[in-house]
Motif scaffolding. Sequence first.
Motif, PDB file in Angstrom:
ATOM      1  N   LEU A 346       0.853  -1.184   0.000  1.00  0.00           N
ATOM      2  CA  LEU A 346       0.000   0.000   0.000  1.00  0.00           C
ATOM      3  C   LEU A 346       0.892   1.238   0.000  1.00  0.00           C
ATOM      4  CD1 LEU A 346      -2.719  -0.847   2.722  1.00  0.00           C
ATOM      5  CD2 LEU A 346      -3.108  -0.592   0.274  1.00  0.00           C
ATOM      6  N   SER A 347       0.459   2.282  -0.698  1.00  0.00           N
ATOM      7  CA  SER A 347       1.208   3.536  -0.686  1.00  0.00           C
ATOM      8  C   SER A 347       1.001   4.213   0.661  1.00  0.00           C
ATOM      9  CB  SER A 347       0.705   4.447  -1.805  1.00  0.00           C
ATOM     10  OG  SER A 347      -0.591   4.919  -1.464  1.00  0.00           O
ATOM     11  N   PRO A 348       1.888   5.121   1.045  1.00  0.00           N
ATOM     12  CA  PRO A 348       1.675   5.843   2.311  1.00  0.00           C
ATOM     13  C   PRO A 348       0.301   6.505   2.379  1.00  0.00           C
ATOM     14  CG  PRO A 348       3.894   6.226   1.518  1.00  0.00           C
ATOM     15  CD  PRO A 348       3.188   5.447   0.435  1.00  0.00           C
ATOM     16  N   GLU A 349      -0.171   7.031   1.262  1.00  0.00           N
ATOM     17  CA  GLU A 349      -1.504   7.662   1.281  1.00  0.00           C
ATOM     18  C   GLU A 349      -2.595   6.639   1.571  1.00  0.00           C
ATOM     19  OE1 GLU A 349      -2.720  10.619  -1.480  1.00  0.00           O
ATOM     20  OE2 GLU A 349      -0.664  11.119  -2.061  1.00  0.00           O
ATOM     21  N   GLU A 350      -2.426   5.458   1.008  1.00  0.00           N
ATOM     22  CA  GLU A 350      -3.434   4.408   1.263  1.00  0.00           C
ATOM     23  C   GLU A 350      -3.387   3.939   2.715  1.00  0.00           C
ATOM     24  OE1 GLU A 350      -3.813   2.265  -3.107  1.00  0.00           O
ATOM     25  OE2 GLU A 350      -1.972   1.974  -1.955  1.00  0.00           O
ATOM     26  N   VAL A 351      -2.179   3.891   3.261  1.00  0.00           N
ATOM     27  CA  VAL A 351      -2.054   3.506   4.672  1.00  0.00           C
ATOM     28  C   VAL A 351      -2.752   4.557   5.542  1.00  0.00           C
ATOM     29  CG1 VAL A 351      -0.440   3.174   6.584  1.00  0.00           C
ATOM     30  CG2 VAL A 351       0.079   2.197   4.338  1.00  0.00           C
ATOM     31  N   LEU A 352      -2.514   5.818   5.233  1.00  0.00           N
ATOM     32  CA  LEU A 352      -3.152   6.888   6.010  1.00  0.00           C
ATOM     33  C   LEU A 352      -4.675   6.808   5.911  1.00  0.00           C
ATOM     34  CD1 LEU A 352      -0.666   9.765   5.150  1.00  0.00           C
ATOM     35  CD2 LEU A 352      -1.146   8.888   7.457  1.00  0.00           C
ATOM     36  N   ALA A 353      -5.183   6.463   4.729  1.00  0.00           N
ATOM     37  CA  ALA A 353      -6.642   6.347   4.560  1.00  0.00           C
ATOM     38  C   ALA A 353      -7.208   5.271   5.476  1.00  0.00           C
ATOM     39  CB  ALA A 353      -6.972   6.032   3.100  1.00  0.00           C
ATOM     40  N   ARG A 354      -6.441   4.179   5.644  1.00  0.00           N
ATOM     41  CA  ARG A 354      -6.923   3.074   6.483  1.00  0.00           C
ATOM     42  C   ARG A 354      -6.744   3.345   7.975  1.00  0.00           C
ATOM     43  NH1 ARG A 354      -6.200   1.684   1.602  1.00  0.00           N
ATOM     44  NH2 ARG A 354      -7.148  -0.158   0.621  1.00  0.00           N
ATOM     45  N   MET A 355      -6.118   4.479   8.257  1.00  0.00           N
ATOM     46  CA  MET A 355      -5.974   4.881   9.662  1.00  0.00           C
ATOM     47  C   MET A 355      -6.785   6.147   9.967  1.00  0.00           C
ATOM     48  SD  MET A 355      -1.893   4.119  10.218  1.00  0.00           S
ATOM     49  CE  MET A 355      -1.917   4.253  12.010  1.00  0.00           C
ATOM     50  N   SER A 356      -7.502   6.649   8.978  1.00  0.00           N
ATOM     51  CA  SER A 356      -8.282   7.881   9.214  1.00  0.00           C
ATOM     52  C   SER A 356      -9.704   7.755   8.667  1.00  0.00           C
ATOM     53  CB  SER A 356      -7.556   9.085   8.613  1.00  0.00           C
ATOM     54  OG  SER A 356      -7.307   8.892   7.226  1.00  0.00           O
ATOM     55  N   PHE A 357      -9.852   7.783   7.354  1.00  0.00           N
ATOM     56  CA  PHE A 357     -11.197   7.719   6.774  1.00  0.00           C
ATOM     57  C   PHE A 357     -11.941   6.454   7.207  1.00  0.00           C
ATOM     58  CE2 PHE A 357      -8.610   9.985   3.462  1.00  0.00           C
ATOM     59  CZ  PHE A 357      -9.175  11.245   3.643  1.00  0.00           C
ATOM     60  N   ALA A 358     -11.265   5.308   7.039  1.00  0.00           N
ATOM     61  CA  ALA A 358     -11.943   4.037   7.310  1.00  0.00           C
ATOM     62  C   ALA A 358     -12.345   3.894   8.788  1.00  0.00           C
ATOM     63  CB  ALA A 358     -11.069   2.871   6.861  1.00  0.00           C
ATOM     64  N   PRO A 359     -11.405   4.082   9.733  1.00  0.00           N
ATOM     65  CA  PRO A 359     -11.828   3.935  11.131  1.00  0.00           C
ATOM     66  C   PRO A 359     -12.803   5.027  11.566  1.00  0.00           C
ATOM     67  CG  PRO A 359      -9.524   4.650  10.996  1.00  0.00           C
ATOM     68  CD  PRO A 359      -9.948   4.280   9.618  1.00  0.00           C
ATOM     69  N   GLY A 360     -12.703   6.225  10.972  1.00  0.00           N
ATOM     70  CA  GLY A 360     -13.662   7.290  11.312  1.00  0.00           C
ATOM     71  C   GLY A 360     -15.084   6.863  10.975  1.00  0.00           C
ATOM     72  N   ALA A 361     -15.222   6.220   9.819  1.00  0.00           N
ATOM     73  CA  ALA A 361     -16.550   5.762   9.407  1.00  0.00           C
ATOM     74  C   ALA A 361     -17.047   4.638  10.302  1.00  0.00           C
ATOM     75  CB  ALA A 361     -16.506   5.311   7.946  1.00  0.00           C
ATOM     76  N   ILE A 362     -16.155   3.695  10.657  1.00  0.00           N
ATOM     77  CA  ILE A 362     -16.571   2.570  11.508  1.00  0.00           C
ATOM     78  C   ILE A 362     -16.975   3.071  12.896  1.00  0.00           C
ATOM     79  CG2 ILE A 362     -15.753   0.467  12.667  1.00  0.00           C
ATOM     80  CD1 ILE A 362     -13.903   0.078  10.141  1.00  0.00           C
ATOM     81  N   ALA A 363     -16.234   4.070  13.404  1.00  0.00           N
ATOM     82  CA  ALA A 363     -16.546   4.619  14.729  1.00  0.00           C
ATOM     83  C   ALA A 363     -17.755   5.553  14.688  1.00  0.00           C
ATOM     84  CB  ALA A 363     -15.333   5.365  15.280  1.00  0.00           C
TER      85      ALA A 363
END
Lengths: 440, 345
Positions: A346-363
């Motif tokens: 995964l690119s750094p941007e994709e890693v950041l997405a999985r630590m911000s956008f994705a968990p924000g939506a789940i929470a």
Amino acid sequence: MAEGAPTVVIRGGHVVGPPASRRADVVLEAGRVVAVEADVAVPAGATVLDAGGCLVAPGLVDLHTHLRQPGHEEAETIESGARAAALGGFSAVMAMPNTDPPIDCAADAEEVLTLGRDVACEVLVAGAITLGRRGEELAPMRELAAMGIRLFTDDGAGVQSGAVMRRALEYGRGLGVTLAQHCEDASLAAGGVMHDGEWSSRLGLPGMPAAAEEAMLARDLALVRQTGATMHFLHLSTKGSVALLAAARAEGLAVTAEVTPHHLALLDAAVEGYDPVFRVNPPLRSASDAEALSRALAEGIIDAIATDHAPHPPEAKDLPFDQAPPGMLGLETALGVALGALEGVLSPEEVLARMSFAPGAIARVGPADRPAACAQGGPLVPGAAGHLCVVDPAATWTPDASRSASKSRNSPFTGTTLRGRVRHTLYRGVPVVIDAEAQR
Amino acid sequence: MSTLTPAEDELATPRVGIGPHLLSVADLGAEGIAEVLRVAEAFAEVERRSIPKVPTLRGKVVASLFFEESTRTRLSFETAAKRLSADVLSLAVASSAVQKGESLRDTIETIEAMGIDAVVLRHRSSGAPAQVARWVERAHVINAGDGWHEHPSQALVDCFTVRQVLAEARGAEPASLGVGCFEGLRIVIVGDVRHSRVARSEVLAYGALGAEVVLCGPSSLLPASLEGWPAKVAEDLDDAIAHADVVSLLRLQAERGSGSFVPSLREYTAGWGLTAERVRRLPPHAIVTHPGPMVRGVEIASDVADLPAVVATRQVTNGVAVRMALLFLLLGADSALEGLGGARG
């Protein structure tokens, strides 16, 4: 808080999308993003933060943090944990309810929310599914949901009774909340202190089989199908779990899942020297498990990266391996460890997405559930909340738990070299970390 | 004390460096095992004297820390230390500060502060000796059995005993056989391998010496994975022992819950016990080792236990010489260094 927020310009960075990845400066005023443009004019009196060579991303959201307060303040407090989180780029953490007492009623939840009101990041609270996390009677989920709690879990243990879990899912479905499971069949895992396999056999340590996780995951997927509820799976760790989850997603079940940085980066062989810093639940697994987890994250079968930050004081980890409690620190090292483990995947941007956008939506704290002005893990556009992190993906550094903001020292990454470091973190428009130093 | 014998003279020149700790048989390798057996042979000679004591480790302090009950291993190590003229400091865990909540680390650091040279450690937790080795500053740590992990001195005693029997059969001195005699030897380890520290150490020791190691037991009592083990698995004990040179019987550790891994002791004995009928399948030259304590009627029939092929008593006798060799090889080198004014790092 917002009134006190200064005017800040983050200069020279690369803002990650969505909407689009672009070179831009970010201007914040009164706690919000007011402009995202290339080469903005710096307003008079503004604080300028250098983001040269950096990615500018939404503040990270951790779905899985043990803050230990109330009850185990010798290991961590809400204040110290939030500071560690900010250093790791997080602007929100989900406090797990396995405190002492556990968070299974409004008064206990209120205490954590109050203590978390004025710390270095937002403290979200997960409520217990069952009273006392005993797996028997349901906790007052409606009362807790009314306080804004959207995630419920007995984390630290799985809900063993299928009947209790079914009732919880049915009840929670009506409240619009998500139930999160620590998948571990207690009878199968009993006594196990590491992954059951080549290394446990060699080291003579009782093993915890992959089947202990997979059996409960399979049961819960059947219950999701049965009840139509929404479910999140905490810290999945096995190849078999990935296969079960992939099938469930293909079927269209409303399930999400997370993986920890340490399950991506470390293997069961790390236990070879019997250092209890490597004891964690679920246990570090084999190379094929770690590989399957990375791939699942890349393919979107697993949505998010979550730390499972689990502080323990030195005296608790200075015990024989099988007597030391499971858990390791994660907040400060999560991004660097994840970037390293996922390099080429995964690119750094994709890693950041999985630590911000994705968990924000789940929470349920992202822009779909909150106004943009206070959402976590939303796109960096004018009007967005002032929760940001500035990450230098090329910076190499050596974590040292003895200098951690956490009250505990149990990091397996002390002394290793990580690539990718959080330079600045802003929470509500206020720089809480500048040049990797906590400001509060 | 007696004058220096040729055997002792030979001791003065260790050939292979060992240490600083003995945590696993893997720390020794084939060369290290050969050295232990060589030195143990010399000490066995000392033991046959009327005054079986040498001044080799005079002034050294050996602490024996048994956090788990043990009779033979503890006595064997303590006897070995005394025969080498070391002082023995024996911690009775039941009445010590451990019972007042003191941690293993504090106990070790306290004892080391008293100026000990070696810690002989028995602990119920696998890996405890490896952790202790990281905590000590200068003491040597000897693993006297940790959880299910290893029991290195027992495996060395077993190798020593097997070689002794082979030498007698050939009418040779054991030392003259070196460790070449283990090459191709067929060793069948029977029983609860999963929970056995003796089995793990034996597999490493016999494997390193080139023996063919076969494991046989109920599948539920074999380890979850044998990846990387220099051993094969035999399904049927009757077939396996028909070609065995050595049968190593393990104790069924019923007190640790191993009983629930098999339907009943009766079924265990029928399938994997050394019964009177089964022992007839053994080749005439084969021997049976057992680390003790034996549970007669379970892993071995009472009549079988008393046959000459069963060398358990000999293993106990040899235990002292082998442990003398370990203490000597780990601690003796310090004296040489001290004599030169050096210090160990």
